[in-house]
Design a protein around this motif. Structure first.
Motif, short mmCIF file in Angstrom:
data_model
loop_
_atom_site.label_atom_id
_atom_site.label_comp_id
_atom_site.label_asym_id
_atom_site.label_seq_id
_atom_site.Cartn_x
_atom_site.Cartn_y
_atom_site.Cartn_z
N TYR A 1 0.90 -1.21 -0.08
CA TYR A 1 0.25 0.22 -0.01
C TYR A 1 0.63 1.14 0.05
O TYR A 1 1.77 1.20 0.82
N ILE A 2 0.46 2.08 -0.94
CA ILE A 2 1.13 3.24 -0.90
C ILE A 2 0.18 4.51 -0.97
O ILE A 2 -0.66 4.44 -1.44
N ASP A 3 0.49 5.42 0.03
CA ASP A 3 -0.44 6.81 0.01
C ASP A 3 -0.52 7.61 -1.35
O ASP A 3 0.17 7.77 -1.85
N GLY A 4 -1.73 7.51 -1.65
CA GLY A 4 -2.13 8.29 -2.92
C GLY A 4 -2.41 7.41 -4.04
O GLY A 4 -3.08 6.42 -3.67
N ASN A 5 -1.89 7.64 -5.14
CA ASN A 5 -2.18 6.88 -6.55
C ASN A 5 -1.18 6.43 -7.21
O ASN A 5 -0.45 7.42 -8.00
N PRO A 6 -0.31 5.62 -6.68
CA PRO A 6 1.08 5.07 -7.16
C PRO A 6 0.95 4.79 -8.59
O PRO A 6 0.02 4.19 -8.82
N ASN A 7 2.21 5.17 -9.36
CA ASN A 7 2.22 4.90 -10.79
C ASN A 7 3.64 5.33 -11.04
O ASN A 7 4.52 5.88 -10.47
N GLY A 8 3.94 5.14 -12.37
CA GLY A 8 5.46 5.55 -12.84
C GLY A 8 6.58 4.83 -12.28
O GLY A 8 7.61 5.34 -11.78
N LEU A 9 6.53 3.54 -12.27
CA LEU A 9 7.25 2.55 -11.71
C LEU A 9 8.51 2.40 -12.48
O LEU A 9 8.32 2.05 -13.71
N THR A 10 9.46 2.53 -12.01
CA THR A 10 10.96 2.20 -12.56
C THR A 10 11.79 1.40 -11.91
O THR A 10 12.23 1.71 -10.71
N TYR A 11 12.26 0.40 -12.39
CA TYR A 11 13.23 -0.65 -11.69
C TYR A 11 14.62 -0.46 -12.10
O TYR A 11 14.78 -0.14 -13.14
N ILE A 12 15.39 -0.31 -10.89
CA ILE A 12 16.83 0.11 -11.15
C ILE A 12 17.68 -0.97 -10.77
O ILE A 12 17.84 -1.47 -9.52
N GLU A 13 18.14 -1.75 -11.78
CA GLU A 13 18.78 -3.17 -11.53
C GLU A 13 20.03 -3.19 -10.71
O GLU A 13 20.09 -3.93 -9.76
N ASN A 14 20.77 -2.20 -10.90
CA ASN A 14 22.13 -2.05 -10.22
C ASN A 14 21.86 -1.70 -8.79
O ASN A 14 22.77 -2.08 -7.71
N ARG A 15 20.56 -1.18 -8.77
CA ARG A 15 20.35 -0.94 -6.90
C ARG A 15 19.24 -1.77 -6.38
O ARG A 15 19.15 -1.64 -5.01
N ASP A 16 18.82 -2.62 -7.07
CA ASP A 16 17.62 -3.49 -6.77
C ASP A 16 16.37 -2.85 -5.99
O ASP A 16 16.18 -2.98 -4.91
N GLU A 17 16.12 -1.53 -6.81
CA GLU A 17 15.19 -0.53 -6.25
C GLU A 17 14.01 -0.20 -7.36
O GLU A 17 14.07 -0.43 -8.46
N ILE A 18 13.00 0.07 -6.71
CA ILE A 18 12.16 0.56 -7.74
C ILE A 18 11.42 1.71 -7.10
O ILE A 18 11.16 2.06 -5.94
N TRP A 19 11.57 2.80 -8.09
CA TRP A 19 11.41 4.21 -7.79
C TRP A 19 9.92 4.48 -8.38
O TRP A 19 9.50 4.11 -9.69
N LEU A 20 8.96 5.15 -7.77
CA LEU A 20 7.66 5.56 -8.28
C LEU A 20 7.02 6.82 -7.82
O LEU A 20 7.78 7.51 -6.74
N ILE A 21 6.08 7.21 -8.14
CA ILE A 21 5.57 8.61 -8.18
C ILE A 21 4.09 8.39 -7.41
O ILE A 21 3.40 7.51 -8.14
N SER A 22 3.81 8.99 -6.53
CA SER A 22 2.38 9.01 -5.86
C SER A 22 2.05 10.37 -5.23
O SER A 22 2.81 10.88 -4.19
N ASP A 23 0.89 10.89 -5.60
CA ASP A 23 0.68 12.24 -5.34
C ASP A 23 1.69 13.40 -5.34
O ASP A 23 1.89 14.00 -4.16
N HIS A 24 2.44 13.41 -6.45
CA HIS A 24 3.66 14.35 -6.59
C HIS A 24 4.77 14.15 -5.66
O HIS A 24 5.54 15.01 -5.24
#
Length: 753
Positions: free
Chosen positions: A477-500
């Motif tokens: 669960y992410i507060d707001g409306n999560p979208n814009g998922l981007t996977y960064i393989e060398n960091r094993d992270e997902i960055w995303l945007i939710s409510d700016h």
């Protein structure tokens, strides 16, 4: 009358602003005599040759080494600039007969006098430094010029009739009665210079190396360094040490490019290329066959330079033998086929080796040939699977046999996994896969193991495990409306945007130890762009925030720079050479991602970069412009494909005749189009149906997705069906009617399922 006055005022204001900008940029630009500073089309200050009347106010005749008498020093050097010839001043006047008669007696011996005088004025340390301190020693009042009283010196033991005062007679190029530092350097041949054989140097190193580039300019003062034409001093992993030396730490493909050291007219350019050891993958990794069957093995290798491929079977080399009618190699050894396979001859370990100047690597596949007529117990087929995320759940399809492998509907119960979420129960949550209709956001795959699918309207991300029959196994669960998922393989992270705001999911390749972090960057975020690719590492991100694009470090999470950008914004990355295309309204700029400064302009439009980073296609709403990118990151236009106004999206597809890529593109009509970039051939696949109906006010969008390096198929949903296209044969492979639009399509790599 009033309109005319207003227009004149606006024009005056514009001209004044332009002249002010030009004056500011040219204030720090030194131009040689006979040239002047001009702002070019890119907005940079450069020196250009003067026009015919440029030197009309200078009247002091000189003799050129070309035998021509010029009205002034200025005119001599202007002519040399325009004609692109080297013309010097003949101090003796012998080259110009009439002129030589008019010379005073000193003129004939002045050059030898200057050589002798300079040796007496400059000690050994001074000479080793190119004599750069002599001018400063003579300039007693430190005003930057030598006046008569400062050079009215007696040169001891000199028997010449010349004196240093003759410098004003022969070397006062601007005729102001003094000798500037530039005029002094010219007179005594102290200007910076570079051996012509060293003006361009090619340097190639292995990825991860620490590199030292030296500037070979002699007698240079105030050396400046430029990367791809942009001056810099410190760019993090690129540092200038003591002016003459450039250090690059832990280099990768983004460091490739042109590094130039300059001093006056002297310049040396290092064309720098980072070589990358091949990364090899073979498909399929395991095969089971009956006696008499055919074996088909494919190999792909990424690297710089492009790797050469070879094969071994049980550690014995395999060659393209014209007398062996069973074994064939295709497409530069990227495909190995064996007909009429037998257990005794062809069972074994097949190794594909990729090799280039950075090294070699390999991958191995195992082939079993059953010496019987019964069906072997192991798997025979290997499947490329597509997942369609649509209005009423998601489906998994196998294109080779056109089979539906799995289907999950909106009412699929998530109660068991929801109860394990620490946030469950804080507020009422739907317990089904979707709430009546699925509104999928971005969907990404992590290490061919887990799928993260955003549901912005429900404020959550569904985690799907492929090894568990592609079933949901977790909800985040992410507060707001999560979208814009981007996977960064060398960091094993997902960055995303939710409510700016930005959220970071860490350790996303595992179901345990996952962490969700909210980044407080201090401004509203509307979009996120992060570079990725098999040949590069992600270290930064660009963020859309109002009328600017901001750069942030992925490591420190700190704001780095701000780029003003008005109008529609988009960013695409060119991994080889560390460049990015930033579109701001009706202008697209090619920038250097180390300095974030412009290095040129490029075609305006929607850009698409191939998986190997070597082909760039830009669609401007009418035509497609195609560029190639070489090992050093140089971008070169190669062709324009006219009249493609119905294009929606481009998807690259591996070529069957080269190691590069061709592409397909979806359209706003009922067609999908194939473009062979190497053979200049176009094929149209018809009757694919209209694009999916748009949601709310969104534009119609037809996604098109390939099946990786080795896949033969593409998926592209229409308004009535889920569609699979055979990319090799260019025809429709499968159609599955549906009652809900597909918003996202994923391809699942079968190698490790």
């Amino acid at each position: 009358m009033k309109v005319t006055i207003i227009l004149q005022f606006v024009l005056f204001a514009f001209c004044a602003a332009y002249q002010s900008e030009e004056s500011e940029k040219c204030r720090h630009k030194f131009c040689r005599i006979g040239r002047y500073c001009h702002i070019n089309t890119v907005g940079d200050a450069e020196c250009v040759c003067g026009g015919p009347d440029f030197c009309k106010d200078r009247q002091k005749k000189v003799c050129g080494t070309d035998g021509i008498e010029y009205t002034s020093h200025c005119e001599l050097h202007r002519t040399a600039c325009v004609s692109r010839r080297r013309i010097g001043v003949d101090q003796t006047g012998k080259a110009c007969r009439e002129f030589a008669v008019e010379l005073p007696s000193c003129g004939v011996e002045f050059q030898s006098f200057k050589d002798d005088a300079f040796r007496r004025l400059c000690n050994e340390d001074c000479l080793s430094n190119g004599g750069v301190r002599v001018f400063m020693d003579l300039d007693k009042n430190s005003n930057g010029v030598l006046e008569e009283n400062e050079i009215n010196l007696e040169i001891k033991d000199s028997f010449s009739s010349c004196t240093l005062l003759d410098l004003i007679t022969y070397d006062d190029l601007n005729e102001d009665g003094t000798i500037s530092e530039e005029e002094f350097n010219r007179a005594f041949d102290l200007n910076a210079y570079i051996d012509p054989s060293l003006t361009h140097v090619k340097t190639s190193v292995k990825e991860g190396s620490n590199v030292r580039l030296s500037c070979d300019i002699k007698r240079g003062k105030r050396i400046i360094w430029k990367r791809n034409g942009v001056e810099f001093k410190d760019l993090g992993s690129i540092k200038v040490i003591g002016e003459y030396v450039l250090y690059l730490d832990d280099v990768e493909t983004s460091h490739s490019g042109n590094y130039t050291c300059e001093c006056g007219d002297a310049a040396q350019t290092h064309t720098f290329t980072v070589n990358v050891k091949p990364k090899v993958i073979i498909y399929p990794s395991t095969q089971f066959h009956l006696n008499g069957s055919s074996i088909d093995l494919r190999c792909h290798a990424d690297g710089i330079p492009t790797p050469l491929l070879s094969w071994k079977m049980n550690e014995h080399n395999l060659y393209d033998d014209p007398f062996d009618t069973k074994t064939t190699f295709q497409n530069h050894n990227s495909r190995l086929q064996i007909d009429r396979a037998t257990s005794s001859r062809d069972t074994g370990a097949y190794k594909c080796i990729g090799q280039n100047s950075a090294g070699s690597s390999s991958d191995t596949a195992t082939v079993f040939i059953e010496n019987s007529q019964s069906v072997p117990t192991g798997p025979i087929g290997f499947y490329n699977l597509f997942i369609f995320f649509h209005d009423y759940g998601y489906n998994i399809h196998e294109p080779g046999t056109c089979q539906l492998r799995r289907q999950l509907d909106t009412n699929h119960d998530l109660s068991d996994i929801l109860q394990m979420s620490p946030q469950y129960g804080l507020k009422r949550r739907p317990t089904d896969l979707c709430s009546k209709v699925c509104k999928w956001g971005d969907v990404i795959i992590v290490k061919n193991s887990l799928i993260y699918a955003a549901q912005p309207d429900l404020g959550r991300i569904i985690v799907i495990q492929l090894q568990d029959r592609a079933s949901p196994v977790d909800v985040i669960y992410i507060d707001g409306n999560p979208n814009g998922l981007t996977y960064i393989e060398n960091r094993d992270e997902i960055w995303l945007i939710s409510d700016h705001s930005i959220f970071v999911l860490s350790t996303v390749s595992k179901l345990s130890d996952r962490k969700v972090t909210l980044l407080d960057v201090g401004f509203r975020i509307e979009k996120l762009w992060i570079p990725s690719g098999v040949l590069s590492k992600s270290t930064f991100a660009y963020l859309k925030s109002g009328e600017s694009i901001k750069k942030i470090s992925l490591e420190t999470k700190r704001f780095l720079r701000n780029i003003d950008c008005k109008g529609d914004q988009s960013v695409n990355f060119l991994p080889i050479g560390g460049k990015a295309i930033i579109r701001c309204g009706n202008q697209s700029t090619l920038i250097d991602t180390f300095s974030d400064l412009p290095i040129g302009t490029i075609q305006v439009g929607k850009s698409f970069i191939s998986p190997d980073g070597r082909t760039l296609s830009i669609f401007d709403g009418q035509d497609i412009t195609v560029y190639s990118i070489n090992d050093g990151g140089e971008v070169k236009k190669i062709k324009t494909i006219r009249d493609r106004k119905n294009l929606i999206e481009i998807e690259y597809f591996p070529s069957s005749t080269t190691l590069g890529y061709n592409f397909f593109y979806s359209t706003s009509t009922n067609e999908i189009v194939f473009i062979d970039l190497y053979l200049d051939r176009t094929e149209i696949i018809e009757s694919v149906g209209a694009p999916p109906k748009p949601r709310s006010s969104m534009k119609s969008k037809r996604t098109i997705k390939n099946s990786g390096y080795f896949g033969d198929y593409l998926a592209s949903p229409s308004d009535e069906s889920f569609l699979i296209v055979n990319g090799r044969r260019r025809h429709i492979q499968c159609k599955w009617p549906h009652s809900g639009n597909a918003h996202q399509v994923l391809w699942i790599d079968p190698l490790h399922l």
